[in-house]
Design an enzyme around this catalytic site. Structure first.
Site, short mmCIF file in Angstrom:
data_model
loop_
_atom_site.label_atom_id
_atom_site.label_comp_id
_atom_site.label_asym_id
_atom_site.label_seq_id
_atom_site.Cartn_x
_atom_site.Cartn_y
_atom_site.Cartn_z
N SER A 107 1.23 -1.17 -0.10
CA SER A 107 0.13 -0.34 0.05
C SER A 107 0.71 1.20 0.00
O SER A 107 2.03 1.05 0.61
CB SER A 107 -0.61 -0.15 1.21
OG SER A 107 -1.66 1.06 1.32
N SER A 108 0.15 2.26 -0.55
CA SER A 108 1.70 3.47 -0.58
C SER A 108 1.51 4.13 0.86
O SER A 108 2.09 4.82 0.98
CB SER A 108 0.57 4.73 -1.88
OG SER A 108 -0.32 4.36 -1.42
N CYS A 109 0.50 4.06 2.14
CA CYS A 109 0.91 4.18 2.96
C CYS A 109 1.89 3.67 3.73
O CYS A 109 2.55 4.02 5.08
CB CYS A 109 -0.15 4.25 4.40
SG CYS A 109 -0.56 2.32 4.45
N TYR A 136 -0.51 -0.92 10.48
CA TYR A 136 -0.69 -1.28 9.18
C TYR A 136 0.35 -1.04 8.20
O TYR A 136 0.56 -1.93 8.20
CB TYR A 136 -2.21 -0.61 8.36
CG TYR A 136 -2.64 -1.37 7.45
CD1 TYR A 136 -2.77 -2.16 7.20
CD2 TYR A 136 -2.60 -0.44 6.11
CE1 TYR A 136 -3.94 -2.73 5.95
CE2 TYR A 136 -2.87 -0.67 4.93
CZ TYR A 136 -3.59 -1.65 4.57
OH TYR A 136 -3.69 -2.39 3.60
N LYS A 140 2.54 -3.68 6.75
CA LYS A 140 2.94 -4.29 5.10
C LYS A 140 4.42 -4.04 5.04
O LYS A 140 4.49 -4.66 3.64
CB LYS A 140 2.76 -2.48 4.45
CG LYS A 140 0.46 -3.42 4.43
CD LYS A 140 0.51 -4.06 3.86
CE LYS A 140 -1.25 -4.58 3.72
NZ LYS A 140 -2.01 -5.18 2.63
N HIS A 182 -12.13 3.46 2.21
CA HIS A 182 -11.25 4.32 2.19
C HIS A 182 -12.00 5.19 1.77
O HIS A 182 -13.04 5.55 1.34
CB HIS A 182 -10.04 3.58 0.80
CG HIS A 182 -9.96 2.57 1.62
ND1 HIS A 182 -9.97 0.99 1.01
CD2 HIS A 182 -8.35 2.46 2.02
CE1 HIS A 182 -8.24 0.29 1.86
NE2 HIS A 182 -7.98 0.94 2.45
N1 LIG Z 1 -8.25 -0.61 -1.56
C1 LIG Z 1 -7.51 -0.15 -1.06
O1 LIG Z 1 -7.89 1.48 -1.90
C2 LIG Z 1 -5.90 -0.64 -1.31
C3 LIG Z 1 -4.91 0.52 -2.14
C4 LIG Z 1 -3.83 0.17 -1.22
C5 LIG Z 1 -3.66 -1.20 -1.20
N2 LIG Z 1 -4.59 -1.88 -1.29
C6 LIG Z 1 -3.72 -3.59 -1.04
O2 LIG Z 1 -5.09 -4.31 -1.37
C7 LIG Z 1 -5.63 -5.57 -0.37
C8 LIG Z 1 -6.68 -6.26 -0.96
O3 LIG Z 1 -7.56 -4.44 -0.65
P1 LIG Z 1 -8.55 -4.73 -0.87
O4 LIG Z 1 -9.97 -3.44 -0.90
O5 LIG Z 1 -9.14 -5.33 -2.27
O6 LIG Z 1 -9.97 -5.18 0.46
P2 LIG Z 1 -11.16 -6.48 0.67
O7 LIG Z 1 -12.18 -6.01 -0.33
O8 LIG Z 1 -11.64 -5.74 2.05
O9 LIG Z 1 -10.49 -7.70 0.57
C9 LIG Z 1 -9.41 -8.51 1.83
C10 LIG Z 1 -9.88 -9.94 1.06
O10 LIG Z 1 -9.12 -10.48 2.50
C11 LIG Z 1 -10.08 -11.64 3.18
N3 LIG Z 1 -9.89 -11.18 4.75
C12 LIG Z 1 -9.49 -10.55 5.61
N4 LIG Z 1 -8.84 -11.38 6.30
C13 LIG Z 1 -8.48 -12.77 6.19
C14 LIG Z 1 -8.38 -13.61 7.02
N5 LIG Z 1 -7.68 -14.14 8.43
N6 LIG Z 1 -8.30 -14.91 6.61
C15 LIG Z 1 -8.73 -15.27 4.70
N7 LIG Z 1 -8.95 -14.13 4.24
C16 LIG Z 1 -9.05 -13.37 4.69
C17 LIG Z 1 -11.68 -10.62 3.19
O11 LIG Z 1 -12.03 -11.20 3.27
P3 LIG Z 1 -13.38 -11.00 4.44
O12 LIG Z 1 -14.23 -10.27 3.91
O13 LIG Z 1 -14.05 -12.56 4.49
O14 LIG Z 1 -12.72 -11.48 6.01
C18 LIG Z 1 -11.40 -10.27 1.70
O15 LIG Z 1 -11.91 -10.89 1.36
C19 LIG Z 1 -4.83 -5.23 0.72
O16 LIG Z 1 -3.42 -6.16 0.96
C20 LIG Z 1 -4.41 -4.10 0.49
O17 LIG Z 1 -3.90 -3.55 1.51
C21 LIG Z 1 -5.64 -1.59 -0.91
#
Ligand SMILES: NC(=O)c1ccc[n+]([C@@H]2O[C@H](COP(=O)([O-])OP(=O)(O)OC[C@H]3O[C@@H](n4cnc5c(N)ncnc54)[C@H](OP(=O)(O)O)[C@@H]3O)[C@@H](O)[C@H]2O)c1
Length: 216
Positions: A107-109, A136, A140, A182
């Site tokens: 993540s960019s953070c 967090y 990361k 977000h």
């Molecule tokens: N969204 C953004 O703007 C953004 C920006 C930069 C980086 N990222 C990175 O991209 C990645 C995905 O982000 P996202 O936005 O897609 O998040 P998300 O929509 O919350 O999806 C995360 C997934 O991980 C699953 N998960 C969480 N804890 C778990 C566990 N203990 N065991 C198994 N599965 C688990 C969740 O399942 P449940 O919902 O069932 O718990 C969910 O399906 C992250 O690493 C995040 O840091 C996201």
């Protein structure tokens, strides 16, 4: 087409679901997924069993405990513990079961709060992080350093573990929760509701001084 199975951790999340759609569009058939209920990635023994039985050849690690400023501020222990556990378990057990290619979502953070803009990769670990999501971000950074370290120590075995740092993402399957989303989906929701309700003003969190570029 990839040889062997491709495991997408977090396939029901916004990023994981997008990765599955992209892989399917390119004709990949051997896509391996588990819901959170089927496999809790913080459970080391369960993750080890899964990798030893399924033996994927590639892994996309898009599972994480994710949230916006408020959630990060309210639940710092959960953010650092769960993310460290997920990364340590998935990256190590992937390596132990012979996975050669892994993509870790950072993540960019992770970059210092006051890094020069635009941020360059070598700004990592050169200054203080934004305090609200420091736990967090530290988790990361640990994931990125795990990928680097496994490449350094085991690279001769042909492993290639990479990290990507998306900035603010948005899209299908995003979280529009009024407090836990977000910034981009939060702004979309507020502006949409203001328009629908004919509101004359929209409240935005913060001081109004930070500036951000959103690539839309
Ligand atoms: N969204 C953004 O703007 C953004 C920006 C930069 C980086 N990222 C990175 O991209 C990645 C995905 O982000 P996202 O936005 O897609 O998040 P998300 O929509 O919350 O999806 C995360 C997934 O991980 C699953 N998960 C969480 N804890 C778990 C566990 N203990 N065991 C198994 N599965 C688990 C969740 O399942 P449940 O919902 O069932 O718990 C969910 O399906 C992250 O690493 C995040 O840091 C996201």
């Amino acid at each position: 087409m990839a040889e062997g199975k491709i495991y997408i951790a977090g396939h029901r999340g916004m990023v994981g679901a997008a990765i599955v759609r992209a892989l399917e569009a390119r004709g990949e058939r051997a896509i391996l997924t588990r819901t959170h209920a089927e496999l809790d990635l913080t459970d080391q023994a369960a993750v080890r069993r899964f990798f030893q039985i399924e033996r994927p050849s590639q892994v996309y690690l898009a599972a994480a405990k994710v949230g916006g400023i408020l959630a990060n501020n309210q639940f710092p222990a959960e953010f650092i513990y769960k993310n460290l556990m997920i990364e340590a378990n998935v990256i190590h057990e992937a390596w132990a079961s012979g996975v050669k290619r892994l993509l870790f979502l950072g993540s960019s953070c992770i970059y210092p709060k006051l890094a020069d803009q635009p941020i360059s990769e070598d700004a990592l670990l050169t200054g203080q992080l934004e305090p609200t999501n420091e736990p967090y971000a530290i988790a990361k950074i640990a994931g990125i350093k795990m990928c680097e370290s496994y490449n350094r120590q085991y690279g001769e075995d042909g492993i290639d573990y990479r990290s990507v740092m998306p900035t603010n993402l948005y899209g299908p399957g995003d979280n529009y929760h009024p407090e836990h989303s977000h910034v981009v989906p939060a702004l979309i929701r507020r502006l949409h509701e203001a328009k629908v309700n004919g509101a004359s003003a929209v409240a935005i969190w913060g001081t109004g001084t930070p500036r951000a570029n959103f690539c839309m």
